[in-house]
Structure formats: structure tokens, C-alpha cells
Design an enzyme around this catalytic site. Structure first.
Site: not given
Lengths: 223, 254, 223, 254
Positions: A49-51, A92
């Protein structure tokens, strides 16, 4: 009279069928996030996930398990999973830009017959939100769109030319909707699967770009 | 004399932030990642014409309150979650450099409302480009090329260049005057560790401004943080300030 | 007859006198690495080394304390120190390039009167080694050179124009040698300190660029 | 089926490295950081015309032996320290992209000797530029600007550009065919942690090649590595191979 339309859960289920062991998969906001709930226990998919959470588990359904410091990119609490790793935001997206995402599942406002994607601005809004979608659409190995086939007022979302702002050109390879599965090929759109009860003509009538019908056209299976 | 970057109050920590400052504000958009008390201190200070840089421009007090009520049974949201919308709602922000300014769906964030009223400007940036521009500032890289955005509105006014047959955009480093970040633990040297998904833009922004200020849950003795596990080395951090043990709820951020 | 020349330890001691609490200091290969041994216990200096160790302690002198996985950039074992942190090589140079090094102490083959530095290739060798020296010389806030005042065969190493390959232009601000301390100023070289027993004329005779003598010229103190 | 990146032998791990491959080889130059057994396996395989990328081109068997004898009482050097010079001495290397090819002082490394004999080419790169070029390859950045080297031989043939009044060089990403790295522990997903100063270029190179192969002290169960402390996430790692418990000394690297 056409068949019923799939609900969001069923569309997510269909998307999960594209996943293979060892794949790194990023799920966009909305319907795509549901995919994490439907991965079979023996399928070893690494969710990114992007975070910056890599290899997390499904979305938490038991509130006792929710941790405010372990959320996915839709800000839903997720479960940890053995082998999970945490990186910062720059790393990320190094993973994304570096081409490490095997599949990203994204929502969309429109998709063109060439696979152009519009997904960052809702019609009628003054501002859009790019989030990580543009980086994902430009850099993932495979972009799968999951969306309703038409807008709430019945307008086709698969079109010849986008009328909504372009997020990324020629990036979508597969479109999973509530009535069909359509592949984007160099020769145009290919109708691959139908939701039970739907005919190619009915799907074409709700699609604003020509569909070729696959020789091995199938009825969609979810399990 | 022993280095000690810990300052005793949030007001002291932000005392030298002037009108017109560029603030890199950490977090992603969730309730656990925001440098809430630093933001509240900037609100209290009342500085204006700020440029805020980060993922979102905040959700707004109303929406946060609503979320807190609605989610209470499934995802307890801390009572002291203040986000950049606090500054937007008070008219302190002139410009946003953001990846996610607009709410998903048809409600509006305070930033969207201010934009529609013509009170704020927006530079809308892909999230990965935003993170890399910030990292570049930390790393002394003035500019770099990225594939993301070629052929879209993001490319407008930017150099496009081909490398090995693919097109890329030139993007510039994004350096702040102050980075306001949230971390879990710190020591007196400013070494930081984070907790789970709250690492996100917080760790990226550490060291990307002239001054980096970290809001932390706890300060531990030098040597307690495992050198192998320190995420942000203290060389990037100028000030550390500890969050209150008892949360101060949203309606009294002052 | 001139005074005695300082040994390497004494030059390192003199360099340490430039350090202040909280400074981030990088020590080059050779004489500079000795500095870590001479930092007074109450001086809180953060040593940075290219290989990614930040805030380490002095070089190990007791072999029982040597750890093959805790070495400085000269590949000498160092002691851990409370507050130490470890980063990878890219981040280590992000710190350097990002301007976080307050002082770097480097060796040199030659320094010009403008502060041009030559330190990556020994005369007579076919190849040089840049190591991290070029990044440090370009990006540290302050570059201090520690070197013998002359080559082994008596040639001046402080010159008007470099005759050895340039590592970084106009970067050196202070030169500490075995006979003097010379500051590089916009107006040229300024003789600031003399090793006991040396006169300005004797130092000038061994220097191939004009020296101005500081109004407050001092005899070098090491303690 | 469960992901498992662990392969059973060094020979298997390097089996698909062809002649002419670009190898990013981890480590800094010390005895604890080198992917020694991977290097030995490449030597055993006998592939030629390699390009080696890393800090040094290695010290040479003779010099390492000498160091081991001389340092024995103050700094025990492991008997299984093989470095890139093993490949240079066997004539397998055609080109080096290195920051530290020449020994300090007047002895010569095998790379220097081969260079003088005209057998290898060299691209001499500042160490920070080398690290950033490798990191750029991992991060999908094709090129970036850096101040280091402007006005020196490093700038020859490169674009010089001004940003905010300072001059910078354009530098290109440096992507390998294979990254050979050394780490401390791994799990079956390829997540890695390092030990102390052996992190260095090893972590930088993970993910910067088409294939990344990690030589590790130990493989642990998935979940044993603290997610907060994993330095290299497994997405960057393709193969993991475990070092022998009993070191194999230098005179029999085969």
C-alpha cells in the site's frame, strides 16, 4: 431483459482471480480494497500500500483487532501478517516506480478503448485527488480496473475517447465491471467474460466503444 | 555539553515559524499519523500565508468529528487528531502542494471549499512524485526525472526528456522551511522510530526542510533505540517535543 | 634552524580543537581518522562515516572490543556509542549531499591558495580513488585539510595552482599541517598559527603560495 | 503456494549469470560486508567480460592474506573473506564502475595491475554519486542532478545545469543485471536485515538489478523479523542463499 449486476464484493472476488502466488499487488481506494478480504488462505499474495506497508493481511473486521497505526491506503485498519515490512513513503513509491508492482487494481471514472485511464477527478468537482493512482497507473506491470460498467445515470464508462481528465495513457489491460470482463488489446477492446444473464449485445449497448467478442467468451466464474 | 534537541513545549517548538513559511506536514491522512499538536501550535500562533506540503490538506473538523462518531465501534479514532485543515479553516494557508486535496466522493474538504472561494492555490502532485521531490530535498538532489505524468496535465510547463526510449518529466526538489512530523520515540540526539503505517511521509520529510520538528510519544535515553532500527538519524532532526499523556480533544486545540 | 614537526597524532589533536558540541563530523582516511581518539569526553561530537555509521565512538584499541561489522570508513573497528544510528550508503551520502556535515577533515596531496583540493590520486599512480572525498569536499559546510606541509622529498603541498588532479575547487577553509595552521580566505592564505620553534619566514619558505601573517598570529596550542 | 526465495546452493543462485553481465557487488571494502560466497560461485562458474560495480575492485588475495596475518591480534579477519579481486585476478572482469579502485599508498590492487596491463576499463565515480545512481535504478529514476564533480574530470561529457544559482551534473541511473549482496538474516519472502556497517552498499544495491541475490548468515521464519526493523523489503530480493556454518578458507574458494 438483462441479468443482474454484480455487487462490489463480487467484482472484487473476480479481480482476485487474477492474482498468483508471489505477486506484489496494490489495491486502490474503493472497491479494490475489498480484494484483501477474498484472497484464499493458500494464495501467497504480497499486498503493497502507498503508505508503506508491504505484505499486510486482510482488512480488520473485528474492531478489537484495529490498530490506528496499521492502516492501508484507504485508511482502513488491516491485520499484520508474517513477513510484513514497513517502509517510508519515498521507498514505497520507489517500489512502485521501480516496476515492482505486478498488479494494481484501481477504480476508474472512465477508460478508453486504448486503455487510457481517468480516475482522479469526479465529474462536477472543482478539484481532483491524484493520490498514488497516477504513479501506479504509469508504473505497475499490469493495471486492472474494477468499476461499474455505467455511471449512476446510466452513461457508459468505457468510451472511445476520454471526456474526463486523463490520469495515465494506454495503461489499463483489463476492465472488470458489474456486467462483464473486457480486455484492452492492441486491436481494441475484447469482451472476455459475461456476468450470468447478460448477452454481448446488451453489454455492447452499455459500452461507448466497439467490443470484439472473444472466441472463447466465458460466463464469469467467481469461485 | 551533551546534545539535547528536546524542547519543552509545542509553542516553543514552532516559535520561529514566520508568515509565508513553507511547511512540510507529515502523515498520510489517517488518524494516527498527524503531527497534531504541532499543527495546533501553528494555528495558535496565527501565522498566515503558509504553503502546506503533504498528502492531504486535511479533512476538516466536521468530517473528523463525524468519522469519530461513525467509526467509534470499529476503529477508535483518537480525540486529539488535528490535521492541516485546522490551518486551512482558519485562513492561514495561501497555497497547497498536495496529492490528495479533494475528498473521495461528493463532500468537500475545507481545502476544496477554500479553493472554490479563491482563497488558496493548489499544485496537484502525484503522490510518488511528491515523496520523491521531498526525499530529493533531503538528499541534496535539486532535480530528477520521473515517468509519472508524461502526457497528462502534470507535464504542463515541464521538460520532457527521453532516456532509453521512454519519456520522463523533470521534477524539482521540494524543500520546506519547516518539516512538522510525528514519530513514536526519540532520543536527545533526535534519532527517531515510528510505529507502523505512521512512518509514511513523516520519515520522508525528516531532514527535507531547513528545520525539522518531531512530535513524539516518548523520549528515551540515548542508546535505548536499537541503532539497527533507527529510521531517521538525528542529523536530520532539529527539535523534539513530547505529546501530552492525556489527549486534549479537538474542541480545545489551543 | 626551524622547530620540530608535529607527528600525526598532534595534527589530529589540533584538528579536534575545531569541533564543537553537536557538530556532525566526517573524518577522511589517514591522519584524520585519528581525531576520533582525541575528542574530550565532555565534547558531544557526532561522527559520520561514509559507510553509514552515525554517532560512533573512538577507534577500538582493545582487540577484544573489535567487531568486524562495526568499522569506520578507514575500515578500522570503532566502538558503539549511545545514540548511534546506521543507514545504508545512499542515505549516508544523502546526509553529505544534503549539507548535514558541519566539518569534514580530509587528507590532501595539494591545496591551492584558493582552496582547490587535490586528494584522490597519488603522484605516479595510474589510478586514483575518489572514495567519498569528492562528495565531502563539494558538500560539507567546512573542509579542513590535515597534511604534512611538504612532500617526503620536501616539495610544498600548498601551491598557487594545483599540479595534481583536482578533486574539488575552492572548498578548503583551513589547512592544518605539521608546522602551521593556514586559513584560506577570499584575500588569499592567512598564516594563523605556528608550531613552536617555527617562524613565518620558515613556513613561507616551504609554501609555494604567498602567506599573509594574521595580526593575531599564535603559537599552536594542542590542549 | 507459499513464496520461498531460498535457494539451496551458491552455484544454483548464480547459475543464470551470463558472460558480459553487469554485477553490482555489495560491501564497502572491509572484511565483514562482502558477498564472498556469491563472488566465489561466480569465479567457479568462470563467466567472463563482466562489468563490476561497487566501491572497490577488491584488495587481492595476497594483500588480504597479509592483512589477516598482520591484524590477527587486533582485528580478527574472517578466513572466508573473498572480494571482487577474485574475479579480477582470474581475468573475468572487463570493466569496473568503482569509487575506490586504487589502493591507498603505493601498493597496487589487482584492478590497478589489470588496468596498467590494459585488460580492464574503469569508470571512476564519486562514492556518493555511485550510491545515488544505484538507488535511482532501484527507485525507477532514470537520471538526476548532483553538485559533486562540477569542474573536475568527473564532469567530462556530462550535462552541467544551473538550479537556483548552483551548478550540477546530470548523472544516470546505474542498473545491474544482478545484485550480489550480503545480509545478516532473511525470511522466505526475501526480507533482509543487516548487521552494523555491513549494511552499506548491500542495502543500496538490493532491488537495483534485474535479479537480486542475497547471501545471508541465517534464514528465519516469516514473522520473526520485526516489520519495523526490516531494512530491505522482500519485494527487492529474488533469491536468498545461506552461508556455510563452517567458513571455507580463501585458498579453497571453489
Amino acid at each position: 431483459m438483462a441479468g443482474e449486476r454484480l455487487d462490489e464484493q463480487a467484482m472484487a472476488l473476480r479481480a482476485v482471480k487474477e492474482f498468483r502466488d508471489g505477486m506484489v499487488v496494490n489495491l486502490g481506494v474503493g472497491i479494490p480494497t475489498l480484494c484483501s478480504l477474498y484472497v484464499p488462505p493458500d494464495l501467497d499474495v504480497i499486498f503493497h500500500s502507498e503508505n508503506g506497508i508491504i505484505g499486510f493481511g486482510p482488512v480488520v473486521t473485528d474492531p478489537a483487532e484495529a490498530d490506528v497505526d496499521l492502516v492501508n491506503a484507504s485508511i482502513q485498519p488491516v491485520k499484520p501478517r508474517p513477513g510484513m515490512a514497513i517502509v517510508d513513503h519515498a521507498e514505497s513509491f520507489a517500489i512502485i516506480r521501480g516496476g515492482r508492482i505486478d498488479i494494481t487494481v484501481l477504480g476508474a471514472v472512465q477508460v478508453s478503448e486504448r486503455g487510457d485511464l481517468a480516475n482522479h477527478q469526479l465529474p462536477g468537482k472543482a478539484l481532483g485527488s491524484l493520490g498514488g493512482g497516477m504513479d501506479l497507473a504509469f508504473n505497475a506491470k499490469r493495471v486492472i480496473v474494477v468499476m461499474t460498467h455505467t455511471t449512476k445515470d446510466g452513461q457508459p464508462k468505457i468510451v472511445r475517447e476520454l471526456t474526463q481528465p486523463l490520469t495515465a495513457p494506454r495503461c489499463v489491460s483489463l476492465i472488470i465491471t458489474d456486467i462483464a470482463v473486457v480486455e484492452v488489446t492492441p486491436q481494441g477492446l475484447l469482451l472476455r467474460e459475461l456476468v450470468p444473464g447478460w448477452t454481448p449485445e446488451e453489454v455492447q449497448a452499455l459500452t461507448a466503444a466497439p467490443l470484439k467478442v472473444a472466441q472463447d467468451l466465458k460466463v464469469m466464474e467467481l469461485l | 555539553m551533551a546534545v539535547n534537541k528536546v524542547v519543552s513545549s509545542f509553542d516553543e517548538a514552532v516559535a520561529d515559524i514566520p508568515d509565508g513559511a513553507v511547511l512540510l506536514i507529515g502523515g498520510f491522512g489517517g488518524p494516527g499519523e498527524c503531527p497534531s499538536y504541532l499543527i495546533a501550535a501553528v494555528a495558535r500562533k496565527g501565522v498566515r500565508d503558509l504553503t502546506i506540503v503533504g498528502n492531504t490538506g486535511g479533512w476538516g473538523a466536521k468530517r473528523i468529528h463525524e468519522l469519530r462518531e461513525r467509526m467509534a465501534s470499529i476503529f477508535p479514532i483518537p480525540p486529539d487528531w488535528y490535521d492541516p485543515s485546522l490551518l486551512v479553516e482558519r485562513g492561514q494557508v495561501r497555497r497547497g502542494i498536495l496529492a490528495f486535496p479533494a475528498a473521495p466522493g461528493h463532500m468537500l474538504t475545507p481545502f476544496e471549499e477554500a479553493y472554490i472561494r479563491g482563497e488558496v492555490e493548489l499544485e496537484l502532485v502525484p503522490q510518488g512524485t511528491l515523496a520523491e521531490r521531498i526525499r530529493a530535498a533531503r538528499a541534496g538532489i535539486p532535480a530528477f526525472y520521473t515517468p509519472t505524468g508524461v502526457g497528462t496535465f502534470v507535464a504542463e510547463g515541464k521538460e520532457v526528456r527521453e532516456f532509453d526510449g521512454r519519456l520522463y518529466l523533470l521534477e524539482r526538489a521540494l524543500r520546506g522551511d519547516f518539516s512538522l512530523i510525528r514519530a513514536h520515540k526519540a532520543d536527545r540526539y533526535g534519532n527517531l522510530v515510528y510505529r507502523g503505517s505512521s512512518r509514511t511521509f513523516n520519515a520522508t520529510m525528516a531532514g527535507a526542510s531547513r528545520v525539522t520538528i518531531a512530535e513524539v510519544d516518548e523520549v528515551v535515553e540515548a542508546g535505548e533505540l536499537d541503532p539497527e532500527c533507527i529510521v531517521t538519524p538525528g542529523v536530520y532532526v532539529d527539535r523534539v517535543v513530547v505529546r501530552p499523556r492525556q489527549p486534549r480533544p479537538w474542541h480545545e486545540p489551543m
